[in-house]
Design a protein around this motif. Structure first.
Motif, PDB file in Angstrom:
ATOM      1  N   PRO A 168       0.818  -1.227   0.000  1.00 46.30           N
ATOM      2  CA  PRO A 168       0.000   0.000   0.000  1.00 46.30           C
ATOM      3  C   PRO A 168       0.851   1.276   0.000  1.00 46.30           C
ATOM      4  N   LEU A 169       2.146   1.131   0.264  1.00 47.26           N
ATOM      5  CA  LEU A 169       3.105   2.252   0.268  1.00 47.26           C
ATOM      6  C   LEU A 169       2.729   3.325   1.295  1.00 47.26           C
ATOM      7  N   THR A 170       2.027   2.933   2.346  1.00 48.86           N
ATOM      8  CA  THR A 170       1.592   3.930   3.329  1.00 48.86           C
ATOM      9  C   THR A 170       2.771   4.540   4.091  1.00 48.86           C
ATOM     10  N   ASP A 171       3.866   3.786   4.226  1.00 51.74           N
ATOM     11  CA  ASP A 171       5.015   4.330   4.963  1.00 51.74           C
ATOM     12  C   ASP A 171       6.123   4.823   4.029  1.00 51.74           C
ATOM     13  N   TRP A 172       5.849   4.891   2.734  1.00 48.17           N
ATOM     14  CA  TRP A 172       6.858   5.401   1.787  1.00 48.17           C
ATOM     15  C   TRP A 172       6.143   6.343   0.827  1.00 48.17           C
ATOM     16  N   PRO A 173       6.061   7.624   1.208  1.00 52.18           N
ATOM     17  CA  PRO A 173       5.172   8.557   0.486  1.00 52.18           C
ATOM     18  C   PRO A 173       5.776   9.086  -0.815  1.00 52.18           C
ATOM     19  N   LEU A 174       5.922   8.210  -1.779  1.00 55.84           N
ATOM     20  CA  LEU A 174       6.397   8.629  -3.097  1.00 55.84           C
ATOM     21  C   LEU A 174       5.463   9.704  -3.656  1.00 55.84           C
ATOM     22  N   GLN A 175       6.033  10.681  -4.315  1.00 51.83           N
ATOM     23  CA  GLN A 175       5.206  11.699  -4.965  1.00 51.83           C
ATOM     24  C   GLN A 175       5.622  11.800  -6.428  1.00 51.83           C
ATOM     25  N   VAL A 176       4.740  12.360  -7.224  1.00 49.85           N
ATOM     26  CA  VAL A 176       5.013  12.483  -8.654  1.00 49.85           C
ATOM     27  C   VAL A 176       4.707  13.916  -9.079  1.00 49.85           C
ATOM     28  N   VAL A 177       5.669  14.529  -9.746  1.00 52.58           N
ATOM     29  CA  VAL A 177       5.434  15.838 -10.354  1.00 52.58           C
ATOM     30  C   VAL A 177       5.283  15.583 -11.855  1.00 52.58           C
ATOM     31  N   ILE A 178       4.110  15.919 -12.379  1.00 48.60           N
ATOM     32  CA  ILE A 178       3.839  15.673 -13.797  1.00 48.60           C
ATOM     33  C   ILE A 178       4.042  16.977 -14.563  1.00 48.60           C
ATOM     34  N   ALA A 179       4.982  16.959 -15.498  1.00 44.56           N
ATOM     35  CA  ALA A 179       5.221  18.136 -16.331  1.00 44.56           C
ATOM     36  C   ALA A 179       4.343  18.012 -17.567  1.00 44.56           C
ATOM     37  N   VAL A 180       3.331  18.875 -17.658  1.00 44.08           N
ATOM     38  CA  VAL A 180       2.383  18.849 -18.783  1.00 44.08           C
ATOM     39  C   VAL A 180       2.982  19.684 -19.914  1.00 44.08           C
ATOM     40  N   THR A 181       3.147  19.065 -21.091  1.00 42.78           N
ATOM     41  CA  THR A 181       3.822  19.753 -22.198  1.00 42.78           C
ATOM     42  C   THR A 181       2.878  20.098 -23.344  1.00 42.78           C
ATOM     43  N   THR A 182       1.638  19.646 -23.286  1.00 45.77           N
ATOM     44  CA  THR A 182       0.623  20.042 -24.274  1.00 45.77           C
ATOM     45  C   THR A 182      -0.739  19.762 -23.678  1.00 45.77           C
ATOM     46  N   GLU A 183      -1.756  20.499 -24.130  1.00 43.85           N
ATOM     47  CA  GLU A 183      -3.129  20.203 -23.695  1.00 43.85           C
ATOM     48  C   GLU A 183      -3.855  19.404 -24.777  1.00 43.85           C
ATOM     49  N   ALA A 184      -3.157  19.116 -25.895  1.00 45.90           N
ATOM     50  CA  ALA A 184      -3.802  18.428 -27.021  1.00 45.90           C
ATOM     51  C   ALA A 184      -3.887  16.925 -26.777  1.00 45.90           C
ATOM     52  N   SER A 185      -4.847  16.278 -27.453  1.00 52.73           N
ATOM     53  CA  SER A 185      -4.938  14.820 -27.403  1.00 52.73           C
ATOM     54  C   SER A 185      -3.751  14.223 -28.149  1.00 52.73           C
ATOM     55  N   LYS A 186      -3.338  13.017 -27.726  1.00 49.71           N
ATOM     56  CA  LYS A 186      -2.193  12.405 -28.401  1.00 49.71           C
ATOM     57  C   LYS A 186      -2.582  11.929 -29.796  1.00 49.71           C
ATOM     58  N   GLU A 187      -1.579  11.822 -30.670  1.00 47.93           N
ATOM     59  CA  GLU A 187      -1.851  11.460 -32.058  1.00 47.93           C
ATOM     60  C   GLU A 187      -2.007   9.954 -32.240  1.00 47.93           C
ATOM     61  N   THR A 188      -1.261   9.176 -31.500  1.00 45.38           N
ATOM     62  CA  THR A 188      -1.301   7.716 -31.645  1.00 45.38           C
ATOM     63  C   THR A 188      -1.695   7.109 -30.307  1.00 45.38           C
ATOM     64  N   LYS A 288       6.664  12.344 -16.159  1.00 43.12           N
ATOM     65  CA  LYS A 288       6.286  12.155 -14.772  1.00 43.12           C
ATOM     66  C   LYS A 288       7.558  11.939 -13.967  1.00 43.12           C
ATOM     67  N   VAL A 289       7.750  12.763 -12.943  1.00 36.56           N
ATOM     68  CA  VAL A 289       8.994  12.708 -12.167  1.00 36.56           C
ATOM     69  C   VAL A 289       8.674  12.213 -10.759  1.00 36.56           C
ATOM     70  N   PHE A 290       9.222  11.074 -10.397  1.00 38.28           N
ATOM     71  CA  PHE A 290       9.043  10.516  -9.058  1.00 38.28           C
ATOM     72  C   PHE A 290      10.070  11.151  -8.122  1.00 38.28           C
TER      73      PHE A 290
END
Ligand code: DP6
Length: 328
Positions: A168-188, A288-290
């Motif tokens: 459950p990772l309750t004692d290891w609080p990994l976090q993720v910083v997501i760098a958004v590089t476009t608001e467009a839908s992906k092509e593939t 996504k940066v852990f």
């Protein structure tokens, strides 16, 4: 007929799923390993007993290929209880859809949960994960929280290809910083990208052969709370998945310039500033940066300075999907 309301979180793979052993049953070629994320979530309300299926996704009616995929999925539940009729489905994401932010993972997990509960069809955790997998492979991993392992399975019917919680990772609080590089839908789409990779990339067999050893390595790293060891194996899995996809003909290329610049920034944070952090990239241009909580601010500031990064989303480890029944 009652309405079921399901909430599921998306997940991000540390060891990637990229390739299928059976496209019809949507069986993965190998296992995968992911972390379920909060506060991002899909909320899906579903009611059976309608004359036909109707889908509203983020305020818009779904049609064409999207509606056909969703109706095809609901047919799997109708096969268990043929008197259900059509379904009215209203689904909302609190994060960008179809831009490589794993919306199909939370989407089909929430749909599987809402569709079965509204139908009063009782499925155990393994059968529910198998059902979600038929919608999208990564969705099998979004029914439970924390660190989740997907088993690729061996059986032809796919009944052994499902996901379970490892920690459950309750004692290891990994976090993720997501760098958004476009608001467009992906092509593939992921499905199309992995199919083309599997059919044309000469690197595909080597990719598949490396997945299970990477999962074992990542599970051991996490069990010993060894961030640096996890960083090495998870980053390698993402890079090899994309290397394999680049080997397709034509190349499956999800990255933009900002994607590469963020990767260089994370390498510099690690090597020059000594900050433990690592990247992963899915079927889209975002990175996504852990990172552990004490370094989130520093990493977030550095990512926001990269030209082409529009904004960041902060995520933490998420919990199990939930469902409730409204009406009777
Ligand atoms: C790059 O689960 O979207 O995010 O089963 O065809 O719907 P389908 O694919 P999907 O693929 C996810 C690919 C990935 C890696 C991962 O989540 O493991």
């Amino acid at each position: 007929m009652p309405t079921a309301v399901a909430v599921a979180h998306p997940n991000i793979a540390l060891v990637k799923y990229w390739g299928k052993r059976d496209a019809g049953l949507n069986l993965p070629a190998a296992g995968s390993l992911s972390v379920t994320l909060a506060p991002m979530a899909t909320t899906t309300r579903l009611t059976w007993g309608k004359s036909s299926d109707a889908f509203t996704l983020n305020g818009r009616a779904a049609s064409g290929r999207d509606a056909a995929r969703l109706s095809g999925f609901l047919d799997l539940v109708r096969a268990l209880r043929p008197d259900l009729g059509g379904a009215e489905v209203v689904s909302e994401n609190n994060f960008p859809t179809a831009a490589g932010l794993a919306s199909s993972s939370s989407g089909f997990a929430a749909l599987a949960l809402a569709a079965t509960h509204a139908a009063r069809v009782e499925l155990g955790p393994a059968a529910l994960s198998v059902l979600a997998r038929r919608g999208s492979g990564s969705a099998a991993r979004s029914l439970v929280g924390g660190l989740v392992r997907m088993d690729g399975g061996r059986l032809g019917d796919g009944s052994d290809a499902f996901a379970t919680q490892v920690d459950p990772l309750t004692d290891w609080p990994l976090q993720v910083v997501i760098a958004v590089t476009t608001e467009a839908s992906k092509e593939t789409s992921s499905t199309d990208g992995m199919t083309l990779t599997q059919q044309t990339s000469p690197y595909y067999p080597a990719w598949v052969a490396g997945v299970e050893p990477d999962i074992d390595e990542a599970v051991e790293a996490i069990a010993s709370r060894d961030f640096d060891r996890l960083a090495r194996v998870a980053e390698a899995s993402a890079m090899r998945m994309h290397a394999c996809a680049l080997g397709a003909d034509p190349a499956v290329l999800y990255w933009r310039g900002a994607t590469v610049d963020v990767i260089h920034t994370v390498r510099a944070l690690r090597r020059q500033a000594g900050i433990p952090c690592f990247v992963t990239v899915d079927a889209g241009p975002h990175v996504k940066v852990f990172v552990l909580p004490e370094h989130v601010d520093r990493v977030n500031r550095a990512l926001l300075e990269v030209p082409g990064v529009l904004r960041t989303i902060l995520a933490r480890v998420g919990g199990d999907a939930t469902v409730r029944i409204e009406g009777s």
